[in-house]
Design an enzyme around this catalytic site. Structure first.
Site, PDB file in Angstrom:
ATOM      1  CB  ILE A   1       2.043  -1.120  -2.375  1.00 51.26           C
ATOM      2  CG1 ILE A   1       2.427  -2.002  -1.239  1.00 51.26           C
ATOM      3  CG2 ILE A   1       0.822  -0.062  -1.604  1.00 51.26           C
ATOM      4  CD1 ILE A   1       3.430  -1.419  -0.370  1.00 51.26           C
ATOM      5  CB  CYS A   2      -1.908  -5.320  -2.867  1.00 46.99           C
ATOM      6  SG  CYS A   2      -1.030  -6.735  -3.542  1.00 46.99           S
ATOM      7  NE  ARG A   3      -2.979 -10.211   2.423  1.00 41.33           N
ATOM      8  CZ  ARG A   3      -2.647 -11.646   2.061  1.00 41.33           C
ATOM      9  NH1 ARG A   3      -1.555 -12.242   2.522  1.00 41.33           N
ATOM     10  NH2 ARG A   3      -3.315 -12.314   1.166  1.00 41.33           N
TER      11      ARG A   3
ATOM     12  CG  MET B   1       0.632  -2.827   2.490  1.00 46.71           C
ATOM     13  SD  MET B   1       1.683  -1.072   2.615  1.00 46.71           S
ATOM     14  CE  MET B   1       1.603  -0.907   4.532  1.00 46.71           C
TER      15      MET B   1
END
Length: 111
Positions: A61-63, A90
């Site tokens: 996961i990232c932004r 996220m």
């Protein structure tokens, strides 16, 4: 955009026992991350590959899903099979009502 389609998973599909790998930068992590996630900034991945499990499901996961898609593609090229990109990152995690905590353990926010 990323060559072959990277395998993805939606936030509701992430099981409780999935290894959640957060590849965002330190300031993003400190502002807010999923409880139980493991922090490994994208640029440190090549030197810390041994930390990523190969024997269980890994959700990256990232932004918003861009950096994590690159990480998933990299892991797949290096032999990982049970790895998925978290669709929407996220932002989607928070929108789905999943918890976000800050570096101090207080409720966090997604940068």
């Amino acid at each position: 955009m990323f060559g072959p389609q990277v395998p993805t998973v939606t936030v509701p599909e992430i099981a409780d026992d999935t290894y959640l790998l957060d590849v965002r930068e330190d300031d993003e992590w400190a502002a807010g991350h999923a409880p139980g996630a493991h922090h490994l900034p994208m640029m440190e991945l090549p030197s810390r590959l041994a930390e990523v499990p190969t024997d269980r499901d890994v959700a990256v996961i990232c932004r918003s899903g861009g950096r994590s898609a690159q990480v998933v593609a990299y892991l797949v090229r290096n032999g990982w099979e049970q790895v998925r990109n978290v669709e929407g990152g996220m932002g989607e995690w928070a929108a789905a009502g999943r918890p976000v905590v800050g570096g101090d353990g207080q409720p966090g926010r997604v940068l």
